[in-house]
Design a protein around this motif. Structure first.
Motif: not given
Ligand SMILES: Cc1ncc(COP(=O)(O)O)c(C=O)c1O
Length: 398
Positions: A104-106, A132-134, A183, A216, A218-219, A245
């Motif tokens: 997962s991202g977190t 926001y990182h999780g 991010e 980050d 992830i998005q 993601k």
């Molecule tokens: C920028 C960012 N980092 C980390 C995450 C966390 O990812 P995950 O929900 O897969 O743990 C998200 C999730 O929305 C995110 O948008």
């Protein structure tokens, strides 16, 4: 089903959207009550290739016929993970060459934080306000939103915050700092882009003091901003890149990438410095590889620019103050959160999926599949404009 959903499945809010899904294909989600939802959210940016992309489904099915989980991460040579990480490395600039696959991202964020501390021998991590990182403890601890973190203290220690896009904060990045984590485009804060070479300047400051820059993605990653990765717009290369993601087109995944030298530290002193059972899972890695191959062999990423332009042309209304974001990561910003809320709920009634942003309550998330067609964009934006017109009319009549 709805009462079982509420009774047996743990909830995240007292008011879930509660669409009862039966299937999904392309840009549409089909519900039990017969509604066809045009999806302007793509599972919160996770379904970059839309729902059930045929190449991804084919890769998953082929892999299911070979093997699924056989061993914890890192011990056996499993071709889907090897081939995917190699293909990924070929797309990335130096020194980003080795990837650790997680679930997962977190979890990838936690891995990146651990790697930064291990590599520098320092503990301080600096994150941005409204990041926001999780939600695992490491990632949660990066948040500066007191209401959300207070009930879960004590958090991971030695974390401080800077203001995104503000150079006057740079003196908090010092020889004590292990890493600055940002991010590339702030998501929950309202799709805020870095301005005036901000990321480049943060990287320079990190280099001056021997700290690492973690981005980050992830998005924005995997094509959402019109390049494979968001950082490629900003003339900067992070020391650690965090992914998730859309990487597996709808299967659970995360990853962090760094130089071979840096990443090697996690396998030594202590040995097994980061381990996971399912990270690199062959079925998921085969979906990652198929996703990347589709992105590299089509014009999906190149098409993002003109799709963004179309959205911006169509999303013009007195109630829309501006449309933030980049590519297909867009957030119309309204005068009040009441309008944003009304729009999300009313759009659902009319078969269009929109969603909120975590902190910017006056904005609405638009992050559709990258494969969305111009007709679908036009149709969805038409619904948005109709709703805003009706909202204005009601307000005038009041
Ligand atoms: C920028 C960012 N980092 C980390 C995450 C966390 O990812 P995950 O929900 O897969 O743990 C998200 C999730 O929305 C995110 O948008």
């Amino acid at each position: 089903m709805k009462s079982d959903f509420l009774d047996f499945q743990a909830q995240t809010t007292p008011h879930p959207l509660g669409v009862e899904v039966v299937s999904a294909e392309g840009s549409y989600i089909y519900a039990k009550d017969g509604t066809q939802y045009l999806d302007f959210v793509a599972g919160v940016s996770a379904c970059g290739l839309g729902h059930r992309h045929p190449k991804v489904i084919e890769a998953i099915k082929n892999q299911l016929d070979q093997y699924m989980h056989v061993m914890v991460y890192g011990e056996y040579i499993q071709s889907p993970a090897v081939e995917f990480t190699k293909l990924l490395a070929e797309q990335l600039p130096e020194p980003l060459s080795q990837t650790y696959l997680v679930n997962s991202g977190t979890e990838a964020i936690d891995g990146a934080m651990k790697l930064a501390r291990r590599a520098t021998g320092r503990s301080q991590i600096i994150a941005a306000k409204k990041c926001y990182h999780g939600n695992s403890y490491g990632a949660l601890s990066l948040m500066d939103y007191e209401e959300r973190v207070a009930p879960f203290r004590p958090l991971v220690g030695d974390i401080t915050h800077l203001q995104f896009n503000t150079e006057t904060c740079f003196d908090i990045i010092t020889e004590q700092t292990a890493a600055v984590i940002l991010e590339t485009i702030q998501g929950g804060a309202g799709f805020i882009l870095p301005q005036n070479d901000y990321l480049k300047k943060v990287k320079q400051r990190c280099e001056e003091v021997g700290a690492l820059l973690i981005l980050d993605e992830i998005q924005p990653g995997f094509g959402r901003t019109g390049k494979l990765f968001g950082f490629q717009h900003f003339d900067v290369v992070p020391d650690i890149l965090v992914l998730g993601k859309a990487m597996a087109s709808g299967l659970p995944v995360g990853a962090f990438t760094a130089s071979k030298a840096l990443m090697g530290l996690l396998s030594d002193s202590p040995k097994l410095g980061h381990i996971t059972t399912f990270g690199g899972n062959p079925v998921i890695a085969s979906a990652c590889k198929a996703t990347l191959e589709v992105l590299l062999s089509t014009t999906i990423i190149q098409d993002v620019d003109h799709k963004e332009k179309l959205f911006r042309e169509l999303l013009q209304h007195d109630l829309i103050e501006e449309v933030r974001g980049k590519g297909l990561m867009l957030a119309p910003l309204f005068k009040s959160d009441e309008i944003a809320n009304y729009l999300v709920l009313e759009a659902k009634n009319r078969g269009l999926i929109l969603f909120w942003l975590l902190y910017e309550t006056k904005a609405v998330r638009i992050s559709p599949p990258l494969t969305i067609s111009e007709e679908e964009i036009t149709k969805g934006c038409g619904i948005i404009i109709d709703i805003l017109n009706e909202y204005s009319k009601h307000k005038k009549a009041e």
